[in-house]
Scaffold this motif. Structure first.
Motif, PDB file in Angstrom:
ATOM      1  N   ARG A  98      75.090  23.800   1.311  1.00  0.00           N
ATOM      2  CA  ARG A  98      76.373  24.487   1.163  1.00  0.00           C
ATOM      3  C   ARG A  98      76.206  25.960   1.491  1.00  0.00           C
ATOM      4  O   ARG A  98      75.187  26.565   1.153  1.00  0.00           O
ATOM      5  N   SER A  99      77.206  26.524   2.174  1.00  0.00           N
ATOM      6  CA  SER A  99      77.199  27.943   2.503  1.00  0.00           C
ATOM      7  C   SER A  99      78.533  28.545   2.116  1.00  0.00           C
ATOM      8  O   SER A  99      79.585  27.924   2.314  1.00  0.00           O
ATOM      9  N   SER A 100      78.503  29.761   1.538  1.00  0.00           N
ATOM     10  CA  SER A 100      79.750  30.416   1.148  1.00  0.00           C
ATOM     11  C   SER A 100      79.505  31.902   1.002  1.00  0.00           C
ATOM     12  O   SER A 100      78.390  32.392   1.198  1.00  0.00           O
ATOM     13  N   SER A 101      80.580  32.631   0.673  1.00  0.00           N
ATOM     14  CA  SER A 101      80.598  34.078   0.413  1.00  0.00           C
ATOM     15  C   SER A 101      80.624  34.936   1.675  1.00  0.00           C
ATOM     16  O   SER A 101      80.840  36.139   1.588  1.00  0.00           O
ATOM     17  N   ALA A 102      80.389  34.350   2.841  1.00  0.00           N
ATOM     18  CA  ALA A 102      80.518  35.052   4.118  1.00  0.00           C
ATOM     19  C   ALA A 102      80.591  33.983   5.198  1.00  0.00           C
ATOM     20  O   ALA A 102      80.174  32.840   4.980  1.00  0.00           O
ATOM     21  N   SER A 103      81.112  34.349   6.363  1.00  0.00           N
ATOM     22  CA  SER A 103      81.255  33.378   7.440  1.00  0.00           C
ATOM     23  C   SER A 103      79.890  32.966   7.984  1.00  0.00           C
ATOM     24  O   SER A 103      79.032  33.806   8.262  1.00  0.00           O
ATOM     25  N   LEU A 104      79.687  31.671   8.137  1.00  0.00           N
ATOM     26  CA  LEU A 104      78.437  31.117   8.667  1.00  0.00           C
ATOM     27  C   LEU A 104      78.567  30.974  10.178  1.00  0.00           C
ATOM     28  O   LEU A 104      79.441  30.242  10.655  1.00  0.00           O
ATOM     29  N   PRO A 105      77.732  31.649  10.956  1.00  0.00           N
ATOM     30  CA  PRO A 105      77.809  31.468  12.408  1.00  0.00           C
ATOM     31  C   PRO A 105      77.636  29.997  12.791  1.00  0.00           C
ATOM     32  O   PRO A 105      76.809  29.286  12.216  1.00  0.00           O
ATOM     33  N   ALA A 106      78.445  29.551  13.758  1.00  0.00           N
ATOM     34  CA  ALA A 106      78.388  28.143  14.174  1.00  0.00           C
ATOM     35  C   ALA A 106      76.986  27.761  14.618  1.00  0.00           C
ATOM     36  O   ALA A 106      76.530  26.628  14.381  1.00  0.00           O
ATOM     37  N   GLN A 107      76.274  28.705  15.274  1.00  0.00           N
ATOM     38  CA  GLN A 107      74.921  28.409  15.744  1.00  0.00           C
ATOM     39  C   GLN A 107      73.979  28.116  14.579  1.00  0.00           C
ATOM     40  O   GLN A 107      73.100  27.267  14.667  1.00  0.00           O
ATOM     41  N   VAL A 108      74.173  28.842  13.483  1.00  0.00           N
ATOM     42  CA  VAL A 108      73.320  28.643  12.308  1.00  0.00           C
ATOM     43  C   VAL A 108      73.649  27.306  11.641  1.00  0.00           C
ATOM     44  O   VAL A 108      72.759  26.583  11.196  1.00  0.00           O
ATOM     45  N   MET A 109      74.946  26.958  11.576  1.00  0.00           N
ATOM     46  CA  MET A 109      75.328  25.678  11.000  1.00  0.00           C
ATOM     47  C   MET A 109      74.672  24.517  11.745  1.00  0.00           C
ATOM     48  O   MET A 109      74.097  23.603  11.139  1.00  0.00           O
ATOM     49  N   ARG A 110      74.712  24.570  13.069  1.00  0.00           N
ATOM     50  CA  ARG A 110      74.119  23.478  13.863  1.00  0.00           C
ATOM     51  C   ARG A 110      72.605  23.424  13.670  1.00  0.00           C
ATOM     52  O   ARG A 110      72.017  22.339  13.569  1.00  0.00           O
ATOM     53  N   ALA A 111      71.958  24.585  13.619  1.00  0.00           N
ATOM     54  CA  ALA A 111      70.501  24.613  13.430  1.00  0.00           C
ATOM     55  C   ALA A 111      70.114  24.053  12.070  1.00  0.00           C
ATOM     56  O   ALA A 111      69.115  23.318  11.945  1.00  0.00           O
ATOM     57  N   LEU A 112      70.880  24.375  11.035  1.00  0.00           N
ATOM     58  CA  LEU A 112      70.605  23.836   9.703  1.00  0.00           C
ATOM     59  C   LEU A 112      70.760  22.327   9.677  1.00  0.00           C
ATOM     60  O   LEU A 112      69.920  21.613   9.091  1.00  0.00           O
ATOM     61  N   GLU A 113      71.816  21.821  10.279  1.00  0.00           N
ATOM     62  CA  GLU A 113      72.045  20.371  10.313  1.00  0.00           C
ATOM     63  C   GLU A 113      70.892  19.660  11.010  1.00  0.00           C
ATOM     64  O   GLU A 113      70.409  18.617  10.546  1.00  0.00           O
ATOM     65  N   THR A 114      70.439  20.221  12.136  1.00  0.00           N
ATOM     66  CA  THR A 114      69.335  19.605  12.884  1.00  0.00           C
ATOM     67  C   THR A 114      68.036  19.672  12.100  1.00  0.00           C
ATOM     68  O   THR A 114      67.275  18.697  12.025  1.00  0.00           O
ATOM     69  N   THR A 115      67.771  20.803  11.480  1.00  0.00           N
ATOM     70  CA  THR A 115      66.508  21.019  10.767  1.00  0.00           C
ATOM     71  C   THR A 115      66.394  20.141   9.525  1.00  0.00           C
ATOM     72  O   THR A 115      65.346  19.531   9.273  1.00  0.00           O
ATOM     73  N   PHE A 116      67.469  20.066   8.729  1.00  0.00           N
ATOM     74  CA  PHE A 116      67.421  19.347   7.463  1.00  0.00           C
ATOM     75  C   PHE A 116      67.964  17.928   7.556  1.00  0.00           C
ATOM     76  O   PHE A 116      67.829  17.161   6.594  1.00  0.00           O
ATOM     77  N   GLY A 117      68.562  17.563   8.687  1.00  0.00           N
ATOM     78  CA  GLY A 117      69.111  16.215   8.827  1.00  0.00           C
ATOM     79  C   GLY A 117      70.176  15.922   7.799  1.00  0.00           C
ATOM     80  O   GLY A 117      70.287  14.802   7.287  1.00  0.00           O
ATOM     81  N   ALA A 118      70.981  16.934   7.480  1.00  0.00           N
ATOM     82  CA  ALA A 118      72.012  16.802   6.443  1.00  0.00           C
ATOM     83  C   ALA A 118      73.219  17.643   6.842  1.00  0.00           C
ATOM     84  O   ALA A 118      73.084  18.649   7.555  1.00  0.00           O
ATOM     85  N   PRO A 119      74.412  17.245   6.387  1.00  0.00           N
ATOM     86  CA  PRO A 119      75.596  18.044   6.708  1.00  0.00           C
ATOM     87  C   PRO A 119      75.564  19.396   6.015  1.00  0.00           C
ATOM     88  O   PRO A 119      75.035  19.534   4.913  1.00  0.00           O
ATOM     89  N   VAL A 120      76.145  20.392   6.676  1.00  0.00           N
ATOM     90  CA  VAL A 120      76.277  21.733   6.115  1.00  0.00           C
ATOM     91  C   VAL A 120      77.737  21.926   5.732  1.00  0.00           C
ATOM     92  O   VAL A 120      78.628  21.884   6.583  1.00  0.00           O
ATOM     93  N   ILE A 121      77.974  22.128   4.453  1.00  0.00           N
ATOM     94  CA  ILE A 121      79.334  22.263   3.937  1.00  0.00           C
ATOM     95  C   ILE A 121      79.634  23.746   3.763  1.00  0.00           C
ATOM     96  O   ILE A 121      79.182  24.384   2.805  1.00  0.00           O
ATOM     97  N   GLU A 122      80.376  24.309   4.725  1.00  0.00           N
ATOM     98  CA  GLU A 122      80.763  25.710   4.588  1.00  0.00           C
ATOM     99  C   GLU A 122      82.024  25.800   3.744  1.00  0.00           C
ATOM    100  O   GLU A 122      83.002  25.084   3.989  1.00  0.00           O
TER     101      GLU A 122
END
Length: 510
Positions: A278-302
């Motif tokens: 989960r990410s909050s309190s500031a906008s998450l760059p789309a590039q970072v969201m995709r990298a997190l999903e690939t790295t952890f194999g899990a959805p990123v809930i912004e």
């Protein structure tokens, strides 16, 4: 409407609740018993149900349990342990605090501030031999103990925080028990939390994000929280291995720091599968969201939150519904609409994001001017102006343009700093970026950007500007690009746009 006590009362007493490095778990039953004991202790120290208790503790299990327990007996006011004496004096006076809670061995600047204001000092005593979060309070007993009570009403204040005060005097935000309980339930529902979940908390617990999203929402589901002593990217994966969490929540800069060390910790990631991040309190760059999903194999809930909403307002949904990079999701608790930026009416298209719901503060304390500016009635509902500009798509997903105060006005051309951030983040050498306004004698404001480069990568200011110019209109291209080792951050790890030009010595453009 519920109180915090009612929110936490429905779960098995034997379920683990609070954990920490090298400590035994505190159960839900132990936490309820601790809350009863703390209420009795506070009354003996003369603290009544409506009195305000400032909490100045380092991150960890005792900070989490102190908030939960004290909130059921008085009004909590967590403060940043990094403040200096003048700051403590301001906040204690502004809050009209009756007492402060500090660690047993603490000898820092809040003590002098409290003494000068006649604020009682209560010492929190614990031991590594005790379950995580278990403590007692010591202090000077009151000549006349405070009157015992049957517990708070849902409309009573549970938590008081200040706004950041970036451009003005900080405003006091009171949050009722029903505000806190409603937001915790909204987050629990958005994340489908159950007693099987465990949150690894790295967020500061003097901030609404950690207090509500990590701690209160988890406890409301009968789930558990493993409390780190603060954020440390070097220790994160060791904590992950020990805690075995199902999720964690953080701000984008923390996620980026975790990503930078993920490759060398692939074994830990593989052995400790997360259900989501989960990410909050500031906008998450789309590039970072995709990298997190690939790295952890899990959805990123912004998610999208703020203090005045007891945190959550919108959230990207869990699968099978889509998580949209660049969007903060759909309404997740309160009603969410777009309003005219100057007139008190709802509109279609781009405008100011407004919310209405049970998690929204009753209003700023002792500040009728701010309340008149930030709240309005429409169609029988009371709407709160968030100060953010954005738009809803046809499926209800909210995309933010930026804080209205952060929108760059370049000679009448309005530029979204988030849009420029998104373009620059596609540059292969850039790790972090924050776009901001800098003063300009002719245009009023110009576009500037501060960037951090990836390890081993190089890029000049000219190369970065040329990259931007090939992807956006000329007036949006940063006139100035400052390459830094680290971008200045706020107390919660958020990148700060307002005031950055001054911090970097950019008084006027060249």
């Amino acid at each position: 409407m519920k109180t915090i006590a009612a929110l936490l009362a429905d779960h098995s007493a034997n379920l683990p609740a609070i954990g920490a490095p090298g400590r035994a778990w505190l159960s839900h039953g132990d936490l309820r018993a601790l809350s009863v004991d703390v209420a009795l202790q506070l009354r003996r120290f003369g603290v009544g149900a409506q009195d305000r208790v400032a909490i100045v503790l380092p991150n960890g299990p005792e900070m989490a349990t102190a908030f939960v327990a004290i909130a059921q007996a008085a009004v909590t006011a967590p403060l940043n342990p990094a403040y200096q004496q003048e700051e403590y004096a301001f906040y204690l006076k502004d809050l009209n605090a009756k007492a402060i809670v500090v660690a047993a061995g603490y000898e820092g600047p809040v003590l002098t501030a409290a003494q000068s204001l006649g604020v009682a000092v209560l010492r929190l005593e614990t031991s590594s031999d005790l379950p995580a979060g278990k403590f007692t309070l010591s202090g000077v007993l009151a000549d006349t103990p405070a009157t015992a009570s049957d517990g708070p009403d849902p409309k009573d204040t549970a938590l008081v925080l200040h706004t950041s005060g970036t451009t003005s005097r900080p405003k006091i935000v009171p949050l009722t028990h029903s505000n806190v309980a409603a937001s915790a339930c909204h987050i629990r529902a958005s994340l489908a939390l159950t007693r099987a979940d465990r949150c690894l908390n790295v967020m500061p617990l003097f901030h609404i994000h950690g207090l509500i999203a990590a701690v209160t929402a988890s406890l409301s589901a009968g789930a558990s929280i493993w409390c780190a002593p603060g954020f440390d990217a070097l220790k994160f994966f060791g904590w992950m291995k020990e805690a075995q969490p199902t999720w964690y929540t953080a701000v984008p800069t923390m996620h980026q720091a975790i990503l930078s060390r993920a490759e060398r910790n692939a074994d830990t990631i593989g052995a400790n599968s997360l259900r989501f991040l989960r990410s909050s309190s500031a906008s998450l760059p789309a590039q970072v969201m995709r990298a997190l999903e690939t790295t952890f194999g899990a959805p990123v809930i912004e998610a999208y939150g703020m203090t005045e909403a007891a945190h959550q307002m919108a959230s990207n949904p869990l699968p099978p519904r889509a998580q949209k990079p660049g969007s903060v999701g759909v309404a997740a608790g309160p009603l969410l609409r777009i309003a005219h930026e100057l007139e008190n009416r709802l509109i279609d298209g781009t405008g100011e994001v407004v919310i209405s719901g049970p998690n929204v503060t009753p209003g700023y304390e002792n500040n009728p001017e701010a309340n008149a500016k930030n709240f309005f009635l429409h169609d029988g509902l009371r709407w709160f102006r968030t100060g953010d500009q954005g738009a809803l798509d046809s499926k209800g997903y909210l995309s933010l343009t930026g804080r209205l105060k952060e929108i760059i006005n370049r000679g009448g051309e309005k530029i979204s700093p988030l849009e420029v951030d998104g373009v620059l983040m596609d540059h292969p050498a850039i790790l972090q970026v924050v776009t901001f306004a800098m003063p300009d004698p002719k245009l009023g404001e110009e576009v500037a950007a501060a960037v951090v480069l990836r390890d081993g990568q190089t890029a000049s200011e000219r190369e970065i500007r040329d990259f931007a110019a090939s992807r956006m209109a000329k007036f949006k291209v940063p006139r100035k690009v400052v390459i830094l080792d680290e971008i200045p951050k706020g107390a919660t790890g958020k990148l700060q746009r307002i005031g950055l030009a001054e911090k970097l010595g950019l008084g006027t453009s060249d």
